[in-house]
Design a protein around this motif. Sequence first.
Motif, PDB file in Angstrom:
ATOM      1  N   GLY A 271      19.867 -35.227  23.957  1.00 49.93           N
ATOM      2  CA  GLY A 271      19.661 -35.787  25.285  1.00 49.93           C
ATOM      3  C   GLY A 271      19.607 -37.299  25.275  1.00 49.93           C
ATOM      4  O   GLY A 271      18.936 -37.912  26.102  1.00 49.93           O
ATOM      5  N   LEU A 272      20.364 -37.919  24.349  1.00 47.67           N
ATOM      6  CA  LEU A 272      20.338 -39.379  24.200  1.00 47.67           C
ATOM      7  C   LEU A 272      21.712 -39.983  24.448  1.00 47.67           C
ATOM      8  O   LEU A 272      22.739 -39.410  24.073  1.00 47.67           O
ATOM      9  CB  LEU A 272      19.872 -39.755  22.795  1.00 47.67           C
ATOM     10  N   PHE A 291      19.178 -44.442  24.519  1.00 44.75           N
ATOM     11  CA  PHE A 291      18.400 -44.271  25.739  1.00 44.75           C
ATOM     12  C   PHE A 291      18.284 -42.783  26.083  1.00 44.75           C
ATOM     13  O   PHE A 291      19.275 -42.045  25.976  1.00 44.75           O
ATOM     14  CB  PHE A 291      19.070 -44.978  26.924  1.00 44.75           C
ATOM     15  N   PRO A 292      17.130 -42.314  26.534  1.00 47.28           N
ATOM     16  CA  PRO A 292      17.036 -40.947  27.048  1.00 47.28           C
ATOM     17  C   PRO A 292      17.887 -40.798  28.309  1.00 47.28           C
ATOM     18  O   PRO A 292      17.821 -41.660  29.199  1.00 47.28           O
ATOM     19  CB  PRO A 292      15.548 -40.769  27.364  1.00 47.28           C
ATOM     20  N   ILE A 293      18.679 -39.744  28.387  1.00 49.93           N
ATOM     21  CA  ILE A 293      19.552 -39.571  29.540  1.00 49.93           C
ATOM     22  C   ILE A 293      18.758 -39.435  30.830  1.00 49.93           C
ATOM     23  O   ILE A 293      19.214 -39.842  31.892  1.00 49.93           O
ATOM     24  CB  ILE A 293      20.475 -38.339  29.345  1.00 49.93           C
ATOM     25  N   GLY A 294      17.533 -38.901  30.727  1.00 47.25           N
ATOM     26  CA  GLY A 294      16.744 -38.670  31.931  1.00 47.25           C
ATOM     27  C   GLY A 294      15.944 -39.856  32.416  1.00 47.25           C
ATOM     28  O   GLY A 294      15.406 -39.813  33.517  1.00 47.25           O
ATOM     29  N   GLY A 295      15.868 -40.925  31.619  1.00 50.29           N
ATOM     30  CA  GLY A 295      15.038 -42.041  32.062  1.00 50.29           C
ATOM     31  C   GLY A 295      15.241 -43.292  31.250  1.00 50.29           C
ATOM     32  O   GLY A 295      14.279 -43.925  30.802  1.00 50.29           O
ATOM     33  N   GLY A 296      16.485 -43.662  31.041  1.00 50.13           N
ATOM     34  CA  GLY A 296      16.788 -44.822  30.212  1.00 50.13           C
ATOM     35  C   GLY A 296      16.353 -46.137  30.807  1.00 50.13           C
ATOM     36  O   GLY A 296      16.241 -47.143  30.106  1.00 50.13           O
ATOM     37  N   GLY A 297      16.069 -46.150  32.129  1.00 50.33           N
ATOM     38  CA  GLY A 297      15.645 -47.392  32.752  1.00 50.33           C
ATOM     39  C   GLY A 297      14.313 -47.894  32.238  1.00 50.33           C
ATOM     40  O   GLY A 297      13.974 -49.070  32.402  1.00 50.33           O
ATOM     41  N   ALA A 298      13.548 -47.011  31.607  1.00 45.49           N
ATOM     42  CA  ALA A 298      12.257 -47.423  31.054  1.00 45.49           C
ATOM     43  C   ALA A 298      12.402 -48.156  29.731  1.00 45.49           C
ATOM     44  O   ALA A 298      11.414 -48.654  29.184  1.00 45.49           O
ATOM     45  CB  ALA A 298      11.361 -46.200  30.870  1.00 45.49           C
ATOM     46  N   ASP A 347      20.948 -43.166  11.924  1.00 40.51           N
ATOM     47  CA  ASP A 347      20.291 -41.922  12.296  1.00 40.51           C
ATOM     48  C   ASP A 347      20.083 -41.906  13.820  1.00 40.51           C
ATOM     49  O   ASP A 347      19.441 -42.797  14.376  1.00 40.51           O
ATOM     50  CB  ASP A 347      18.943 -41.805  11.588  1.00 40.51           C
ATOM     51  N   ALA A 348      20.644 -40.898  14.476  1.00 40.71           N
ATOM     52  CA  ALA A 348      20.638 -40.878  15.936  1.00 40.71           C
ATOM     53  C   ALA A 348      19.250 -40.701  16.520  1.00 40.71           C
ATOM     54  O   ALA A 348      18.981 -41.154  17.644  1.00 40.71           O
ATOM     55  CB  ALA A 348      21.553 -39.766  16.443  1.00 40.71           C
ATOM     56  N   LEU A 349      18.353 -40.085  15.804  1.00 39.78           N
ATOM     57  CA  LEU A 349      17.022 -39.820  16.342  1.00 39.78           C
ATOM     58  C   LEU A 349      16.049 -40.962  16.098  1.00 39.78           C
ATOM     59  O   LEU A 349      15.243 -41.307  16.961  1.00 39.78           O
ATOM     60  CB  LEU A 349      16.465 -38.530  15.736  1.00 39.78           C
ATOM     61  N   THR A 350      16.169 -41.600  14.931  1.00 39.72           N
ATOM     62  CA  THR A 350      15.183 -42.629  14.562  1.00 39.72           C
ATOM     63  C   THR A 350      15.706 -44.055  14.641  1.00 39.72           C
ATOM     64  O   THR A 350      14.917 -45.004  14.694  1.00 39.72           O
ATOM     65  CB  THR A 350      14.687 -42.395  13.128  1.00 39.72           C
ATOM     66  N   GLY A 351      17.030 -44.230  14.583  1.00 38.20           N
ATOM     67  CA  GLY A 351      17.582 -45.577  14.541  1.00 38.20           C
ATOM     68  C   GLY A 351      17.644 -46.183  13.157  1.00 38.20           C
ATOM     69  O   GLY A 351      18.060 -47.343  13.003  1.00 38.20           O
ATOM     70  N   ALA A 352      17.268 -45.422  12.138  1.00 40.25           N
ATOM     71  CA  ALA A 352      17.338 -45.947  10.768  1.00 40.25           C
ATOM     72  C   ALA A 352      18.791 -46.089  10.336  1.00 40.25           C
ATOM     73  O   ALA A 352      19.611 -45.183  10.548  1.00 40.25           O
ATOM     74  CB  ALA A 352      16.599 -45.008   9.813  1.00 40.25           C
TER      75      ALA A 352
END
Length: 573
Positions: A271-272, A291-298, A347-352
């Motif tokens: 969901g990213l 960014f989260p697809i449901g609330g990337g503006g945050a 890494d898509a989940l952590t950004g490493a």
Amino acid sequence: MTRPTLQLARITRGVLPALRGHGPGSIAPGAGDARASPGRGACHPVGAWALGVAWLAGAALGQESWPQFAAGAERTSRVDGLFAHADLAMPALVLSRDSAGRAITFIGQATPIATPDDVLAIGSVVIDAQPAWRLFAFDRRTGAPRWAGAIDAPVLGSWASPAFDRRNRRVVVPSGSRLVCLEAGTGAPAWETALARPIVNASPLVTDDLGPRDRCLITDYDGVGASGLLYCVNIDPYHAGDNPHQPGDVVWWAALGGTSGNTPAYSRRLGLVFVATAGEFGVGPGRVLAFPIGGGGAGPLWAVENPVEEAFFGGVAVRDGPGGAFVYAASYAFFGGTESANLLKIDALTGAVAWSAPCNRTASAPVPLPDGRVALSTGVQGYGTVPALQVFSATGQMAWDSSIATWNDLNQNGRRDPGEFLAMGGWAHQPALATGDLGTRAITLYVGESPAGSPGPAAGARLHAIDVGALAGGAWLRGASGFAGGAASLADRNLYSVGPTGLHVFGPPPMRCDVDGDGEVTVDDLHAWHAGAGPRDVNLDGVVDLRDADALSERLRRDERSDMRLGRPEHRP
């Protein structure tokens, strides 16, 4: 070849996926007729559609559409399809004129997209001595022009591609400083969204997994500043509870900094949304953000600065496999040789950062290969570099470079001069990957050849079929076309590519599976066929018989195995 038999008892609702209608610019790197009428120039048949059609009822079926840039939301440029590289020898059709007979000039490296029925590409015709820009739709079976929807002229020579919203049966098109949405059946306007700045080389991303809340993601252009934005736009109908937005409403936006050509990618499982940036030109490197697809503006879930002092002027790709989900991004270096930029694996989940590998300069999206390697279209002729397809190992080592593998130093000067190697790929070219070739079952990458003397995104006249599993052995070139070399798209047994004379169509026409004419391919079409309703010559061989029912049955069951692996729709991630 054994023809599949009709097995109605095994066609169940649980296993039948229904196709619901539910540049960098100024700092650019490197410097409907019902029938196609040759008399009017609607299309030029240079090969017989009938060749090979009769066996389609028993042939393995590939993915029936290429709905957006780089094949889908993940931007992997991959289809699990079966195009026969032998069909590159001669195009079946060359689409070069609109329904009024006017010559179309297509954008060379803007990828055509294919729906189950049509192939669509951005181009222009001359009206009253002025270029008039359109999204052109052609019937995939006949080549006849279907419609032409008006759009704004591309800004700074943009080669952005459109995107097909299959659930709403609409097409989202970059149009100057707007997103324009057109009805896929007619080209009529559906909605539009004004952006703060123009779209340059960035293609829209359309989701199809969010139920009543599907979205379109796009970035605008700020190549010399730091005010570029990522927009999340609603594409689904308004619903007070489930989706309180009108189609075209901006649901959220996020500040990115410098942007140019930064096409986003999306992971359904996570969901990213992932996007790279151009940084602040001349000041700092680019970044990759999630960014989260449901609330990337945050704000982003994570943001990674390029460890090399270079910016990103292209899209990213995300691969989700047994070893985890990873994002790939490649930078553009304005100075240096064929290893002056870098390819990142994150890494898509952590950004490493998993690794960073030296590569040739590019604005192309990386192409993850099934075995963990990564292919990349790179380079320009001159400025210290050359056009090349580069392939990297799963651990980030350069494994193959087409400009080295094909080089013959004729003048013995130790430099790769024009004419001494195959000038494949290029910084603005996007390859296409098919995981099965109809003749050899090879994993084949389709890569264009850069036109001589053109450092930019013009389409060449050669397209190479490369067996990526045979690079070490030397017998990797499986076929080539001498007609077109633009960014290719693959659907069913068709390949589409822009060349100097038009939009070229390779391979036989797709079957006509929508028997009941409702815009979907479901078990209802099989019921309609047996009831004698609708166009029943599914395999287009000129005869209505049980081979048509067999072909439709196989089409309906094509995704059965993958759907079983995913489980019931309500239990899928």
